[in-house]
Design a protein around this motif. Structure first.
Motif, PDB file in Angstrom:
ATOM      1  N   LEU A   1       0.831  -1.206   0.000  1.00 57.68           N
ATOM      2  CA  LEU A   1       0.000   0.000   0.000  1.00 57.68           C
ATOM      3  C   LEU A   1       0.867   1.258   0.000  1.00 57.68           C
ATOM      4  O   LEU A   1       0.576   2.239  -0.693  1.00 57.68           O
ATOM      5  N   ALA A   2       1.965   1.226   0.784  1.00 55.38           N
ATOM      6  CA  ALA A   2       2.825   2.408   0.884  1.00 55.38           C
ATOM      7  C   ALA A   2       3.557   2.685  -0.422  1.00 55.38           C
ATOM      8  O   ALA A   2       3.797   3.848  -0.760  1.00 55.38           O
ATOM      9  N   ARG A   3       3.904   1.635  -1.163  1.00 54.89           N
ATOM     10  CA  ARG A   3       4.678   1.825  -2.393  1.00 54.89           C
ATOM     11  C   ARG A   3       3.784   2.135  -3.596  1.00 54.89           C
ATOM     12  O   ARG A   3       4.208   2.810  -4.532  1.00 54.89           O
ATOM     13  N   THR A   4       2.579   1.604  -3.594  1.00 57.08           N
ATOM     14  CA  THR A   4       1.712   1.800  -4.764  1.00 57.08           C
ATOM     15  C   THR A   4       0.922   3.100  -4.679  1.00 57.08           C
ATOM     16  O   THR A   4       0.575   3.686  -5.697  1.00 57.08           O
ATOM     17  N   SER A   5       0.608   3.557  -3.454  1.00 60.20           N
ATOM     18  CA  SER A   5      -0.223   4.772  -3.345  1.00 60.20           C
ATOM     19  C   SER A   5       0.360   5.720  -2.298  1.00 60.20           C
ATOM     20  O   SER A   5      -0.351   6.279  -1.477  1.00 60.20           O
ATOM     21  N   GLY A   6       1.701   5.818  -2.292  1.00 60.67           N
ATOM     22  CA  GLY A   6       2.363   6.666  -1.312  1.00 60.67           C
ATOM     23  C   GLY A   6       1.969   8.135  -1.450  1.00 60.67           C
ATOM     24  O   GLY A   6       1.812   8.658  -2.560  1.00 60.67           O
ATOM     25  N   ASP A   7       1.810   8.818  -0.332  1.00 61.21           N
ATOM     26  CA  ASP A   7       1.406  10.234  -0.302  1.00 61.21           C
ATOM     27  C   ASP A   7       2.636  11.083   0.032  1.00 61.21           C
ATOM     28  O   ASP A   7       3.316  10.834   1.040  1.00 61.21           O
ATOM     29  N   ARG A   8       2.916  12.117  -0.778  1.00 62.08           N
ATOM     30  CA  ARG A   8       4.073  12.965  -0.517  1.00 62.08           C
ATOM     31  C   ARG A   8       3.906  13.762   0.770  1.00 62.08           C
ATOM     32  O   ARG A   8       4.870  14.196   1.384  1.00 62.08           O
ATOM     33  N   ASP A   9       2.653  13.977   1.191  1.00 63.38           N
ATOM     34  CA  ASP A   9       2.402  14.698   2.441  1.00 63.38           C
ATOM     35  C   ASP A   9       2.512  13.795   3.658  1.00 63.38           C
ATOM     36  O   ASP A   9       2.417  14.278   4.794  1.00 63.38           O
ATOM     37  N   ALA A  10       2.658  12.496   3.415  1.00 68.13           N
ATOM     38  CA  ALA A  10       2.783  11.546   4.530  1.00 68.13           C
ATOM     39  C   ALA A  10       4.227  11.557   4.996  1.00 68.13           C
ATOM     40  O   ALA A  10       5.091  10.928   4.406  1.00 68.13           O
ATOM     41  N   THR A  11       4.488  12.297   6.054  1.00 65.07           N
ATOM     42  CA  THR A  11       5.867  12.462   6.527  1.00 65.07           C
ATOM     43  C   THR A  11       6.037  12.147   7.999  1.00 65.07           C
ATOM     44  O   THR A  11       7.154  12.099   8.497  1.00 65.07           O
ATOM     45  N   VAL A  12       4.942  11.958   8.712  1.00 60.58           N
ATOM     46  CA  VAL A  12       5.006  11.774  10.161  1.00 60.58           C
ATOM     47  C   VAL A  12       4.814  10.291  10.485  1.00 60.58           C
ATOM     48  O   VAL A  12       3.867   9.665   9.989  1.00 60.58           O
TER      49      VAL A  12
ATOM     50  N   HIS B   1      -7.490   1.551   9.132  1.00 59.90           N
ATOM     51  CA  HIS B   1      -7.947   2.520   8.132  1.00 59.90           C
ATOM     52  C   HIS B   1      -7.109   2.422   6.862  1.00 59.90           C
ATOM     53  O   HIS B   1      -7.628   2.576   5.746  1.00 59.90           O
ATOM     54  N   ALA B   2      -5.790   2.180   7.016  1.00 57.27           N
ATOM     55  CA  ALA B   2      -4.922   2.058   5.838  1.00 57.27           C
ATOM     56  C   ALA B   2      -5.302   0.839   5.013  1.00 57.27           C
ATOM     57  O   ALA B   2      -5.344   0.889   3.777  1.00 57.27           O
ATOM     58  N   LEU B   3      -5.591  -0.269   5.686  1.00 52.64           N
ATOM     59  CA  LEU B   3      -5.970  -1.488   4.963  1.00 52.64           C
ATOM     60  C   LEU B   3      -7.328  -1.331   4.280  1.00 52.64           C
ATOM     61  O   LEU B   3      -7.575  -1.947   3.238  1.00 52.64           O
ATOM     62  N   LYS B   4      -8.195  -0.514   4.852  1.00 54.35           N
ATOM     63  CA  LYS B   4      -9.501  -0.271   4.236  1.00 54.35           C
ATOM     64  C   LYS B   4      -9.398   0.714   3.076  1.00 54.35           C
ATOM     65  O   LYS B   4     -10.330   0.846   2.280  1.00 54.35           O
ATOM     66  N   GLY B   5      -8.258   1.403   2.979  1.00 58.46           N
ATOM     67  CA  GLY B   5      -8.101   2.390   1.912  1.00 58.46           C
ATOM     68  C   GLY B   5      -8.496   3.787   2.313  1.00 58.46           C
ATOM     69  O   GLY B   5      -8.497   4.703   1.478  1.00 58.46           O
ATOM     70  N   ASP B   6      -8.824   4.002   3.613  1.00 58.65           N
ATOM     71  CA  ASP B   6      -9.238   5.327   4.067  1.00 58.65           C
ATOM     72  C   ASP B   6      -8.048   6.219   4.379  1.00 58.65           C
ATOM     73  O   ASP B   6      -8.174   7.449   4.386  1.00 58.65           O
ATOM     74  N   LEU B   7      -6.882   5.627   4.659  1.00 57.66           N
ATOM     75  CA  LEU B   7      -5.704   6.382   5.067  1.00 57.66           C
ATOM     76  C   LEU B   7      -4.541   6.024   4.148  1.00 57.66           C
ATOM     77  O   LEU B   7      -4.268   4.829   3.921  1.00 57.66           O
ATOM     78  N   THR B   8      -3.875   7.032   3.626  1.00 57.30           N
ATOM     79  CA  THR B   8      -2.762   6.802   2.716  1.00 57.30           C
ATOM     80  C   THR B   8      -1.460   6.659   3.507  1.00 57.30           C
ATOM     81  O   THR B   8      -1.167   7.504   4.366  1.00 57.30           O
TER      82      THR B   8
END
Length: 599
Positions: free
Chosen positions: A431-442, A459-466
């Motif tokens: 999930l982190a490699r295919t739909s990584g968010d540039r704002d995800a830094t923390v 939430h990440a596994l459900k697709g709600d959180l990137t």
């Protein structure tokens, strides 16, 4: 050709040379020397055969086929059969008196021209002529040289002895083994389902082993030499094997039912005794492959044989596992398997071998070993995921981790599945490699004031959180390597209403730059005024804004003083010799501002 004499089908090449020399009226030694036909010598053999073929009117290839030729295994190839040279009797002429009388009476003027040695007479086990049912006789005159026996000359020179032997021959009934082994060595058609596939020497040995075992007689081992005394056990074994593999199976079943074992100080208890010992050294011989496979398959079905048993060259083969074989196959220490089996109450069958062994069905043992290899402790899960014990409990409550117990004991230790853990990390990495968010830094751990780590993973596994990921390539991925956008986490977090004029625990620790444990400790000491409140069924603690402002007016934490982790060492030197007001261990220290020189 005036001196033509054809070799007989059952006649060896040295015996034919003897007969041809008598046919020419020349002593054997003189004949070979003058004609250059020393066929017993390896050097110049082809030339000697060619010369003999030319003067006798035979095909040289036929003559060569009747010779004794040593194989690399030191066995003899003779008339299409493989024989043991130690068994071939070459001290004196062995013959059937009635057969040689018939040979002499059925040829013309040269009465000894057809007197030839049958190949079966060279086998000392065959003591009876199956054609005439009389005992085989032995000439009283020994050969001068065993390598070039003068069979025809020995009988012709002692013809009166031969006639007396024929007149006084005792009637001895022949057996099936006499007929089979005589006809087979003489080149005649024979049939036996078991013995036909074996070389001649092997068929004799198998018959003797089976017969001696049934007659409860000792067998001399793989270097045993067959003699006339072997006739009875060979005969008995042949009768058992006469019906082919069905007869061999019945005989093995009988041994299994009787529970017969052969004890040997060097190898312990062995199955099928001399038969196993004999076949063990021939497992790689293709001529023995059918009987080796048959005995091995029968043993696996009938006996408690585990994969560690190298039974006739076949490992990893059987219906049962011992703790030793399971340890070797699955790479688990044997002591651990024994302890876990005992705790689980798994019962197996007991086999008596070189030691007492507990044998468990292969499928059951493999399943147990697989569970054992996959099971890991909670401490391992903490280190592998990089999370706390409460987080593991929340992941289990969310259904992302499952607990297994190797035993049914109520106080048995809980274990987790390492495969399930690796699968969870793999899904998060994907999930982190295919739909990584540039704002995800923390890191996830820094957003725990909004939501639990387990909640963010759900939430990440459900697709709600990137998710994003930050780590070195050589590092093993843990939860600590995943990063998120705190704004997105805050949006998903449940809204908690804090009482007026109070800060939540998370807001307090951020303002003071201390840990949550330090905040709770200050609250318990009364330094900070705490207030418990309930929201959505959960009890939370809030802290008075006034007490926090008053405290920060005169105090500062070590973390706040340093500013960042990179400056901890410099700050340690700065506060050296200054006693903190509150010391909760490590960097969880609080100093008076006045002690540090603040106005």
């Amino acid at each position: 050709m005036a001196h033509t004499l054809i070799i007989e089908d059952s006649e060896s090449l040295p015996d034919f040379v003897s007969r041809y020399a008598r046919f020419r009226g020349v002593p054997l030694v003189d004949f070979m020397r003058h004609t250059g036909t020393r066929v017993w010598r390896n050097k110049g053999f082809e030339l000697a055969v060619t010369r003999l073929a030319k003067i006798s009117g035979n095909d040289p290839r036929v003559l060569a086929a009747h010779s004794y030729r040593f194989q690399p295994s030191r066995l003899l190839s003779f008339l299409g059969q493989t024989v043991d040279p130690k068994v071939m009797y070459r001290k004196a002429a062995r013959y059937c008196p009635h057969c040689v009388i018939e040979d002499v009476n059925t040829y013309g003027s040269n009465k000894f021209a057809r007197l030839h040695c049958r190949a079966a007479w060279l086998n000392p086990v065959l003591t009876v002529c199956p054609k005439h049912d009389i005992a085989i006789a032995t000439s009283s005159t020994a050969y001068h040289n065993y390598r070039c026996p003068d069979f025809t000359g020995a009988l012709a020179d002692n013809w009166k002895e031969v006639v007396d032997a024929a007149n006084n021959a005792a009637a001895v009934p022949s057996t099936g083994s006499d007929r089979y082994f005589s006809d087979r060595l003489n080149g005649q058609a024979v049939h036996n389902e078991v013995l036909d596939d074996l070389p001649y020497y092997g068929a004799l040995a198998i018959c003797e082993i089976v017969g001696a075992t049934e007659l409860k007689r000792p067998y001399g081992g793989r270097h045993h030499i067959l003699t006339a005394a072997s006739r009875e056990p060979v005969q008995h074994g042949f009768e058992i094997l006469q019906s082919g593999y069905s007869g061999l199976r019945r005989w093995l079943d009988t041994i299994d039912e009787r529970g017969i074992k052969w004890n040997n100080n060097s190898v312990g208890v062995r199955l099928y005794g001399p038969l196993y010992s004999y076949l063990k050294y021939r497992v790689d011989d293709p001529e023995f492959a059918p009987i080796v496979s048959f005995v091995r398959d029968h043993a696996v079905r009938a006996q408690k044989i585990g994969p560690e048993n190298d039974f006739l060259g076949q490992k990893g083969f059987g219906r049962f596992h011992s703790t030793r074989s399971a340890a070797a196959q699955h790479g688990i220490p044997r002591e651990i398997i024994c302890r876990k089996l005992k705790a689980a109450g798994v019962q197996g069958e007991i086999a008596l071998g070189s030691g007492v062994r507990t044998l468990i069905d292969v499928k059951q043992m493999d399943e147990f070993a697989a569970r054992l290899k996959d099971s890991v402790s909670k401490i391992y899960v903490q280190e592998r995921l990089g999370v706390s014990e409460p987080t593991i409990d929340r992941l289990r409550e969310a259904g992302l981790l499952t607990v297994t117990k190797l035993t049914s004991h109520p106080r048995a230790r809980s274990h987790y599945s390492s495969m399930q853990i690796e699968t969870l990390i793999g899904r998060l990495e994907e999930l982190a490699r295919t739909s990584g968010d540039r704002d995800a830094t923390v890191p996830l751990s820094k957003c725990a004031h909004f939501m639990t780590i387990a909640g963010m993973i759900v939430h990440a596994l459900k697709g709600d959180l990137t998710l994003g990921i930050k780590k070195e390539g050589h590092e093993a991925t843990t939860v600590l390597h995943f990063v998120v956008d705190p704004r997105e986490v805050a949006r998903l977090a449940p809204k908690v209403i804090v009482p007026d004029h109070h800060y939540s625990c998370f807001a307090t620790l951020n303002r003071m730059a201390v840990s949550a444990d330090t905040v709770r400790s200050l609250g318990e000491l009364g330094v900070l005024k705490a207030l418990e409140y309930t929201d959505q069924g959960a009890v939370h603690t809030a802290y008075s804004m006034a007490s926090i402002r008053t405290f920060l007016l005169h105090h500062i934490s070590f973390r706040r003083l340093a500013g960042s982790k990179s400056r901890w060492e410099t700050t340690e030197r700065r506060v050296s010799g200054i006693k903190p007001v509150f010391d909760f261990g490590g960097v969880e220290r609080i100093y008076r501002k006045s002690d540090l020189g603040f106005n």
